[in-house]
Scaffold this motif. Structure first.
Motif, short mmCIF file in Angstrom:
data_model
loop_
_atom_site.label_atom_id
_atom_site.label_comp_id
_atom_site.label_asym_id
_atom_site.label_seq_id
_atom_site.Cartn_x
_atom_site.Cartn_y
_atom_site.Cartn_z
N ALA A 95 0.60 -1.48 -0.15
CA ALA A 95 0.10 -0.39 -0.43
C ALA A 95 1.06 1.29 -0.38
CB ALA A 95 -0.90 -0.39 0.99
N LYS A 96 1.92 0.91 0.97
CA LYS A 96 2.94 2.47 0.75
C LYS A 96 3.39 3.35 -0.20
CE LYS A 96 7.10 3.82 2.96
NZ LYS A 96 8.65 3.66 3.69
N PHE A 97 4.03 2.12 -1.37
CA PHE A 97 4.81 2.35 -2.76
C PHE A 97 3.10 2.17 -3.66
CE2 PHE A 97 8.13 1.23 -0.34
CZ PHE A 97 8.68 1.42 -0.70
N GLY A 98 1.38 2.42 -3.34
CA GLY A 98 0.68 2.69 -4.16
C GLY A 98 0.34 0.92 -5.72
N LEU A 99 0.80 -0.04 -5.00
CA LEU A 99 0.42 -0.65 -5.36
C LEU A 99 -0.64 -1.78 -5.02
CD1 LEU A 99 3.92 -2.33 -6.35
CD2 LEU A 99 2.08 -0.62 -8.27
N LYS A 100 -1.49 -1.16 -3.86
CA LYS A 100 -2.67 -2.46 -3.32
C LYS A 100 -3.76 -1.76 -4.53
CE LYS A 100 -6.20 -2.41 0.35
NZ LYS A 100 -6.07 -1.06 2.01
N GLY A 101 -4.36 -3.46 -4.62
CA GLY A 101 -4.72 -3.92 -5.83
C GLY A 101 -4.11 -4.18 -7.50
N CYS A 102 -3.06 -4.25 -7.06
CA CYS A 102 -2.19 -4.27 -8.53
C CYS A 102 -2.68 -5.45 -9.46
CB CYS A 102 -0.38 -4.41 -8.39
SG CYS A 102 -0.22 -5.45 -7.50
N ASN A 103 -2.05 -5.74 -10.41
CA ASN A 103 -2.20 -6.87 -11.54
C ASN A 103 -0.93 -7.55 -10.94
OD1 ASN A 103 -4.25 -6.36 -12.52
ND2 ASN A 103 -2.80 -5.71 -14.20
N ALA A 104 -1.41 -9.09 -9.90
CA ALA A 104 -0.16 -10.03 -9.45
C ALA A 104 0.26 -10.77 -10.07
CB ALA A 104 -1.09 -10.77 -8.22
N VAL A 105 1.52 -11.12 -9.59
CA VAL A 105 2.27 -11.71 -10.75
C VAL A 105 2.59 -13.38 -9.51
CG1 VAL A 105 3.52 -9.83 -12.02
CG2 VAL A 105 5.00 -10.34 -9.96
N GLN A 106 3.32 -14.31 -10.86
CA GLN A 106 3.09 -15.14 -9.66
C GLN A 106 4.42 -15.40 -9.65
OE1 GLN A 106 0.81 -17.37 -9.22
NE2 GLN A 106 -0.58 -15.66 -10.33
N THR A 107 5.02 -14.58 -10.23
CA THR A 107 7.07 -15.15 -9.87
C THR A 107 7.98 -13.71 -9.42
OG1 THR A 107 7.94 -14.61 -12.26
CG2 THR A 107 7.84 -16.65 -11.31
N PRO A 108 8.83 -13.73 -8.59
CA PRO A 108 9.60 -11.98 -7.89
C PRO A 108 9.82 -11.52 -9.13
CG PRO A 108 10.56 -14.09 -7.05
CD PRO A 108 9.70 -14.30 -7.54
N MET A 109 10.20 -12.12 -9.88
CA MET A 109 11.67 -11.46 -11.32
C MET A 109 10.87 -12.23 -13.03
SD MET A 109 15.49 -11.61 -9.70
CE MET A 109 15.93 -10.86 -11.08
N ASN A 110 11.41 -11.18 -13.96
CA ASN A 110 10.75 -11.97 -14.77
C ASN A 110 12.16 -12.78 -15.35
OD1 ASN A 110 8.58 -10.76 -16.06
ND2 ASN A 110 10.20 -8.48 -15.98
N THR A 111 11.57 -13.99 -16.06
CA THR A 111 12.77 -14.84 -16.27
C THR A 111 13.51 -14.51 -17.00
OG1 THR A 111 10.65 -16.61 -16.52
CG2 THR A 111 13.21 -16.96 -17.09
N ASN A 112 14.53 -15.21 -17.08
CA ASN A 112 15.41 -14.53 -17.60
C ASN A 112 16.53 -13.02 -17.78
OD1 ASN A 112 16.67 -17.28 -17.56
ND2 ASN A 112 15.62 -17.57 -19.46
N GLU A 113 15.45 -12.25 -16.99
CA GLU A 113 16.17 -10.84 -16.74
C GLU A 113 17.12 -10.98 -16.17
OE1 GLU A 113 13.92 -6.50 -15.89
OE2 GLU A 113 13.12 -8.28 -14.50
N LYS A 114 18.09 -10.02 -16.82
CA LYS A 114 19.50 -9.81 -16.57
C LYS A 114 19.58 -7.52 -16.45
CE LYS A 114 21.73 -13.21 -17.06
NZ LYS A 114 22.34 -15.01 -15.87
N LEU A 115 19.95 -7.07 -15.09
CA LEU A 115 19.99 -5.99 -14.37
C LEU A 115 21.39 -5.78 -14.48
CD1 LEU A 115 17.44 -6.35 -11.53
CD2 LEU A 115 16.91 -5.40 -14.10
N THR A 116 21.53 -4.37 -15.49
CA THR A 116 22.52 -3.48 -15.56
C THR A 116 22.74 -2.29 -14.80
OG1 THR A 116 22.21 -2.65 -17.89
CG2 THR A 116 23.33 -5.28 -18.26
N ALA A 117 23.97 -2.22 -14.93
CA ALA A 117 23.84 -0.33 -14.08
C ALA A 117 23.76 0.54 -15.09
CB ALA A 117 25.61 -0.15 -13.65
N ASN A 118 24.11 0.60 -15.95
CA ASN A 118 23.80 1.38 -17.27
C ASN A 118 22.92 1.32 -17.98
OD1 ASN A 118 25.61 3.68 -15.53
ND2 ASN A 118 27.49 2.33 -16.41
N ASP A 119 21.85 1.06 -17.73
CA ASP A 119 20.21 0.05 -18.55
C ASP A 119 19.45 1.92 -19.69
OD1 ASP A 119 18.53 1.35 -17.68
OD2 ASP A 119 18.66 -0.35 -16.15
N GLY A 120 19.85 2.42 -19.54
CA GLY A 120 18.95 3.60 -20.30
C GLY A 120 18.42 3.54 -19.92
#
Length: 184
Positions: free
Chosen positions: A49-74
């Motif tokens: 609720a604090k971050f405004g996501l109450k009633g949001c579309n729920a997801v089944q996994t905490p991360m996208n499969t094979n998502e690679k986060l980088t420092a400078n993604d633009g």
């Protein structure tokens, strides 16, 4: 024996017996017949609720499969204060939610200079939490002594520096059996 111990402690120290533990520092504790369930249901719902996501579309996994986060993604800079507050809240939630520990650790790497993509990844974890806020840890007694260990890692998974990532390690010994589950 327990009653005698309590009485002896109360005679020596200034203390009060408050009965069984139900809440402690945001942890909710339910006890029954040698079983203990610990969760942070209220804390999780308040964080969503604090971050405004109450009633949001729920997801089944905490991360996208094979998502690679980088420092400078633009993707542009995110609000640093809001990002750090979100990550801090998620880190506290990992005490009873080892299923999100790896994802939280991954996005926490970018607290110095978060981008909009990093904020999106952190909010996805929150969307997962919204769907699974009643999850927690079950502790129950066992007659068979055993040592169990679980670990998660990858090999050179960081796109930025090619370092390996270790997720989390969970171990149990003898009379304690942990498992993630929904509320009883």
């Amino acid at each position: 024996m327990v009653k005698e111990f309590k009485e002896q402690m109360m005679s020596i120290f200034e203390m009060t017996d408050l009965g069984e533990l139900h809440y402690f520092l945001g942890l909710e504790v339910e006890q029954e017949n040698g079983k203990i369930f610990i969760s942070q249901r209220k804390y999780a719902n308040d964080l969503v609720a604090k971050f405004g996501l109450k009633g949001c579309n729920a997801v089944q996994t905490p991360m996208n499969t094979n998502e690679k986060l980088t420092a400078n993604d633009g993707s542009g800079a995110a609000n640093v204060t809001q990002f750090r507050s979100l990550i801090g809240g998620l880190m506290y939630l990992t005490h009873t939610r080892p299923d999100v520990a790896h994802a939280v650790g991954l996005v926490a790497r970018f607290m110095q200079n978060p981008t909009k993509q990093h904020m999106g990844a952190a909010k996805r974890i929150l969307r997962y939490i919204a769907a699974t806020s009643s999850y927690g840890l079950w502790y129950n007694t066992s007659d068979e002594p055993r040592l169990l260990g679980f670990s998660d890692s990858d090999w050179a998974g960081s796109v930025d520096d090619r370092k390996s990532t270790t997720g989390s390690f969970c171990s149990t010994f003898n009379s304690c059996n942990k498992r993630l589950n929904q509320t009883p």
